[in-house]
Write a protein that holds these residues in place. Structure first.
Motif, PDB file in Angstrom:
ATOM      1  N   ARG A 100     -42.153  53.828 -23.646  1.00 57.62           N
ATOM      2  CA  ARG A 100     -43.604  53.798 -23.392  1.00 57.62           C
ATOM      3  C   ARG A 100     -44.262  55.091 -23.885  1.00 57.62           C
ATOM      4  NH1 ARG A 100     -47.796  51.811 -19.795  1.00 57.62           N
ATOM      5  NH2 ARG A 100     -48.721  53.486 -18.577  1.00 57.62           N
ATOM      6  N   HIS A 101     -43.637  56.224 -23.576  1.00 58.30           N
ATOM      7  CA  HIS A 101     -44.160  57.520 -24.038  1.00 58.30           C
ATOM      8  C   HIS A 101     -44.187  57.581 -25.569  1.00 58.30           C
ATOM      9  CE1 HIS A 101     -44.402  59.161 -20.099  1.00 58.30           C
ATOM     10  NE2 HIS A 101     -43.126  59.449 -19.932  1.00 58.30           N
ATOM     11  N   SER A 102     -43.145  57.057 -26.177  1.00 55.59           N
ATOM     12  CA  SER A 102     -43.042  57.078 -27.638  1.00 55.59           C
ATOM     13  C   SER A 102     -44.129  56.212 -28.264  1.00 55.59           C
ATOM     14  CB  SER A 102     -41.656  56.604 -28.087  1.00 55.59           C
ATOM     15  OG  SER A 102     -40.660  57.437 -27.535  1.00 55.59           O
ATOM     16  N   TYR A 103     -44.385  55.056 -27.653  1.00 57.34           N
ATOM     17  CA  TYR A 103     -45.444  54.142 -28.112  1.00 57.34           C
ATOM     18  C   TYR A 103     -46.796  54.872 -28.131  1.00 57.34           C
ATOM     19  CZ  TYR A 103     -48.987  50.418 -27.296  1.00 57.34           C
ATOM     20  OH  TYR A 103     -50.106  49.613 -27.331  1.00 57.34           O
ATOM     21  N   ALA A 104     -47.121  55.531 -27.019  1.00 55.13           N
ATOM     22  CA  ALA A 104     -48.402  56.238 -26.903  1.00 55.13           C
ATOM     23  C   ALA A 104     -48.508  57.366 -27.924  1.00 55.13           C
ATOM     24  CB  ALA A 104     -48.560  56.796 -25.490  1.00 55.13           C
ATOM     25  N   THR A 105     -47.444  58.131 -28.084  1.00 58.16           N
ATOM     26  CA  THR A 105     -47.447  59.262 -29.018  1.00 58.16           C
ATOM     27  C   THR A 105     -47.548  58.776 -30.458  1.00 58.16           C
ATOM     28  OG1 THR A 105     -46.094  60.470 -27.432  1.00 58.16           O
ATOM     29  CG2 THR A 105     -46.232  61.387 -29.649  1.00 58.16           C
ATOM     30  N   HIS A 106     -46.810  57.732 -30.796  1.00 56.56           N
ATOM     31  CA  HIS A 106     -46.856  57.189 -32.162  1.00 56.56           C
ATOM     32  C   HIS A 106     -48.240  56.612 -32.482  1.00 56.56           C
ATOM     33  CE1 HIS A 106     -42.195  56.726 -31.948  1.00 56.56           C
ATOM     34  NE2 HIS A 106     -42.585  57.985 -32.119  1.00 56.56           N
ATOM     35  N   LEU A 107     -48.901  56.029 -31.477  1.00 56.89           N
ATOM     36  CA  LEU A 107     -50.277  55.536 -31.665  1.00 56.89           C
ATOM     37  C   LEU A 107     -51.210  56.702 -31.995  1.00 56.89           C
ATOM     38  CD1 LEU A 107     -50.967  52.934 -28.809  1.00 56.89           C
ATOM     39  CD2 LEU A 107     -50.911  52.475 -31.255  1.00 56.89           C
ATOM     40  N   LEU A 108     -51.065  57.767 -31.224  1.00 57.07           N
ATOM     41  CA  LEU A 108     -51.895  58.958 -31.405  1.00 57.07           C
ATOM     42  C   LEU A 108     -51.674  59.564 -32.789  1.00 57.07           C
ATOM     43  CD1 LEU A 108     -53.923  60.742 -29.806  1.00 57.07           C
ATOM     44  CD2 LEU A 108     -51.991  62.139 -29.115  1.00 57.07           C
ATOM     45  N   GLU A 109     -50.415  59.639 -33.198  1.00 57.42           N
ATOM     46  CA  GLU A 109     -50.072  60.218 -34.501  1.00 57.42           C
ATOM     47  C   GLU A 109     -50.573  59.367 -35.665  1.00 57.42           C
ATOM     48  OE1 GLU A 109     -46.110  62.759 -33.141  1.00 57.42           O
ATOM     49  OE2 GLU A 109     -45.820  60.824 -34.126  1.00 57.42           O
ATOM     50  N   SER A 110     -50.746  58.057 -35.420  1.00 56.23           N
ATOM     51  CA  SER A 110     -51.248  57.196 -36.496  1.00 56.23           C
ATOM     52  C   SER A 110     -52.783  57.108 -36.485  1.00 56.23           C
ATOM     53  CB  SER A 110     -50.630  55.796 -36.416  1.00 56.23           C
ATOM     54  OG  SER A 110     -51.032  55.167 -35.214  1.00 56.23           O
ATOM     55  N   GLY A 111     -53.413  57.919 -35.627  1.00 54.14           N
ATOM     56  CA  GLY A 111     -54.874  58.033 -35.648  1.00 54.14           C
ATOM     57  C   GLY A 111     -55.621  57.181 -34.632  1.00 54.14           C
ATOM     58  N   THR A 112     -54.912  56.555 -33.683  1.00 50.88           N
ATOM     59  CA  THR A 112     -55.574  55.749 -32.657  1.00 50.88           C
ATOM     60  C   THR A 112     -56.334  56.658 -31.700  1.00 50.88           C
ATOM     61  OG1 THR A 112     -53.778  54.147 -32.810  1.00 50.88           O
ATOM     62  CG2 THR A 112     -55.236  53.918 -30.925  1.00 50.88           C
ATOM     63  N   ASP A 113     -57.540  56.252 -31.368  1.00 50.00           N
ATOM     64  CA  ASP A 113     -58.412  57.013 -30.475  1.00 50.00           C
ATOM     65  C   ASP A 113     -57.783  57.134 -29.084  1.00 50.00           C
ATOM     66  OD1 ASP A 113     -61.146  58.107 -29.809  1.00 50.00           O
ATOM     67  OD2 ASP A 113     -61.082  56.402 -28.434  1.00 50.00           O
ATOM     68  N   LEU A 114     -57.910  58.315 -28.485  1.00 51.00           N
ATOM     69  CA  LEU A 114     -57.323  58.605 -27.173  1.00 51.00           C
ATOM     70  C   LEU A 114     -57.851  57.656 -26.093  1.00 51.00           C
ATOM     71  CD1 LEU A 114     -55.220  60.737 -26.338  1.00 51.00           C
ATOM     72  CD2 LEU A 114     -57.086  62.123 -25.469  1.00 51.00           C
ATOM     73  N   ARG A 115     -59.142  57.330 -26.177  1.00 52.04           N
ATOM     74  CA  ARG A 115     -59.764  56.412 -25.199  1.00 52.04           C
ATOM     75  C   ARG A 115     -59.122  55.027 -25.286  1.00 52.04           C
ATOM     76  NH1 ARG A 115     -60.996  54.329 -21.402  1.00 52.04           N
ATOM     77  NH2 ARG A 115     -62.954  53.498 -20.646  1.00 52.04           N
ATOM     78  N   CYS A 116     -58.817  54.614 -26.498  1.00 56.56           N
ATOM     79  CA  CYS A 116     -58.184  53.313 -26.747  1.00 56.56           C
ATOM     80  C   CYS A 116     -56.764  53.306 -26.173  1.00 56.56           C
ATOM     81  CB  CYS A 116     -58.161  53.042 -28.244  1.00 56.56           C
ATOM     82  SG  CYS A 116     -57.686  51.371 -28.652  1.00 56.56           S
ATOM     83  N   ILE A 117     -56.038  54.411 -26.365  1.00 60.18           N
ATOM     84  CA  ILE A 117     -54.676  54.537 -25.838  1.00 60.18           C
ATOM     85  C   ILE A 117     -54.702  54.487 -24.314  1.00 60.18           C
ATOM     86  CG2 ILE A 117     -52.629  56.046 -25.685  1.00 60.18           C
ATOM     87  CD1 ILE A 117     -53.402  57.088 -28.521  1.00 60.18           C
ATOM     88  N   GLN A 118     -55.711  55.129 -23.728  1.00 59.77           N
ATOM     89  CA  GLN A 118     -55.880  55.115 -22.269  1.00 59.77           C
ATOM     90  C   GLN A 118     -56.003  53.680 -21.757  1.00 59.77           C
ATOM     91  OE1 GLN A 118     -59.307  57.335 -20.804  1.00 59.77           O
ATOM     92  NE2 GLN A 118     -59.185  56.327 -18.820  1.00 59.77           N
ATOM     93  N   GLU A 119     -56.805  52.874 -22.455  1.00 54.02           N
ATOM     94  CA  GLU A 119     -56.994  51.461 -22.092  1.00 54.02           C
ATOM     95  C   GLU A 119     -55.681  50.686 -22.213  1.00 54.02           C
ATOM     96  OE1 GLU A 119     -59.692  49.410 -21.112  1.00 54.02           O
ATOM     97  OE2 GLU A 119     -60.622  51.321 -20.605  1.00 54.02           O
ATOM     98  N   LEU A 120     -54.977  50.899 -23.329  1.00 50.48           N
ATOM     99  CA  LEU A 120     -53.729  50.175 -23.578  1.00 50.48           C
ATOM    100  C   LEU A 120     -52.655  50.484 -22.542  1.00 50.48           C
ATOM    101  CD1 LEU A 120     -53.491  50.517 -27.471  1.00 50.48           C
ATOM    102  CD2 LEU A 120     -54.021  48.444 -26.193  1.00 50.48           C
ATOM    103  N   LEU A 121     -52.614  51.744 -22.107  1.00 54.41           N
ATOM    104  CA  LEU A 121     -51.601  52.152 -21.131  1.00 54.41           C
ATOM    105  C   LEU A 121     -52.021  51.854 -19.698  1.00 54.41           C
ATOM    106  CD1 LEU A 121     -50.404  55.584 -22.582  1.00 54.41           C
ATOM    107  CD2 LEU A 121     -49.283  53.382 -22.786  1.00 54.41           C
ATOM    108  N   GLY A 122     -53.316  51.562 -19.518  1.00 53.52           N
ATOM    109  CA  GLY A 122     -53.814  51.263 -18.177  1.00 53.52           C
ATOM    110  C   GLY A 122     -53.983  52.493 -17.310  1.00 53.52           C
ATOM    111  N   HIS A 123     -54.223  53.642 -17.955  1.00 50.93           N
ATOM    112  CA  HIS A 123     -54.452  54.885 -17.203  1.00 50.93           C
ATOM    113  C   HIS A 123     -55.872  54.882 -16.646  1.00 50.93           C
ATOM    114  CE1 HIS A 123     -51.216  57.231 -19.688  1.00 50.93           C
ATOM    115  NE2 HIS A 123     -50.695  56.507 -18.733  1.00 50.93           N
ATOM    116  N   SER A 124     -56.037  55.189 -15.375  1.00 50.26           N
ATOM    117  CA  SER A 124     -57.383  55.237 -14.801  1.00 50.26           C
ATOM    118  C   SER A 124     -58.088  56.544 -15.174  1.00 50.26           C
ATOM    119  CB  SER A 124     -57.336  55.062 -13.287  1.00 50.26           C
ATOM    120  OG  SER A 124     -56.381  55.935 -12.721  1.00 50.26           O
ATOM    121  N   SER A 125     -57.306  57.596 -15.427  1.00 52.40           N
ATOM    122  CA  SER A 125     -57.893  58.889 -15.804  1.00 52.40           C
ATOM    123  C   SER A 125     -57.491  59.267 -17.230  1.00 52.40           C
ATOM    124  CB  SER A 125     -57.417  59.968 -14.833  1.00 52.40           C
ATOM    125  OG  SER A 125     -57.692  61.255 -15.346  1.00 52.40           O
ATOM    126  N   SER A 126     -58.462  59.794 -17.979  1.00 54.45           N
ATOM    127  CA  SER A 126     -58.174  60.231 -19.356  1.00 54.45           C
ATOM    128  C   SER A 126     -57.250  61.448 -19.360  1.00 54.45           C
ATOM    129  CB  SER A 126     -59.481  60.568 -20.084  1.00 54.45           C
ATOM    130  OG  SER A 126     -60.163  61.601 -19.402  1.00 54.45           O
TER     131      SER A 126
END
Length: 199
Positions: free
Chosen positions: A149-175
């Protein structure tokens, strides 16, 4: 000893700082080795879904066939950590493997069922599947399912995915929770020119 009529000033209470541990992240090459380690389609499918959708172990095991929307290429996650349903994208390559998995296993109640039809797969057995994959690949890091799961989030970030979008995908309530991945992403670090180059 009794202290009478003493006001406690909350602001002056010294709080111990929580250790800021960075999430453990695997390289894409290591992930590929782990996901291809098993020939059993069920084992391969479970690990692949955790990584490709950034799922927690419990979320994967609670998945039901009705939660997979192959027409819209999404997975519906019911009652996530903050009691909200959410959706995550389903990779077309994963959908292909999922179709092959369906033909072999024909799941009834849960997408991944254990020995008894209608009962969900055991979490310890899933951890064992990961352990076996690590042994087969020769990866000696103490990898857990959550590392995927951590690797998924980091790889998304490294490929240019917006942090807000990653927050939604992971279901984090806080940024703030999602921002920790900026500390393990190597994208910006790799662009730094080392002073050693000028020597």
């Amino acid at each position: 000893m009794t202290v009478r009529e003493t006001k406690i000033e909350v602001d002056k209470i010294h709080r111990t700082k929580r250790a800021k541990l960075l999430p453990n992240v695997l390289s894409k090459e290591e992930i590929k080795l782990i996901l291809n380690a098993h020939s059993d389609i069920k084992h391969k499918m479970m690990l692949s879904l955790i990584y490709s959708c950034g799922l927690r172990c419990g979320k994967l095991l609670a998945l039901q066939p009705v939660h997979i929307d192959s027409m819209r290429n999404i997975v519906l996650l019911k009652n996530s950590k903050d009691k909200k349903d959410r959706i995550v994208p389903l990779n077309p390559k994963i959908l292909e493997i999922l179709r092959d998995f369906y033909k072999v296993y024909k799941p009834k109640t849960y997408l991944f069922e254990g020995q008894t039809i209608g009962l969900q797969y055991d979490a310890r057995s899933l951890q064992l599947i990961l352990k076996q994959a690590l042994q087969k690949t020769g990866i000696t890091k103490p990898v857990t399912l959550h590392w995927l799961r951590h690797s998924y989030a980091t790889h998304l970030l490294e490929s240019g995915t917006d942090l807000r979008c990653i927050q939604e995908l992971l279901g984090h309530s806080s940024s703030k929770t999602t921002e920790i991945y900026t500390h393990v992403s190597t994208k910006s670090i790799q662009q730094i020119k080392s002073p050693f180059d000028d020597l």
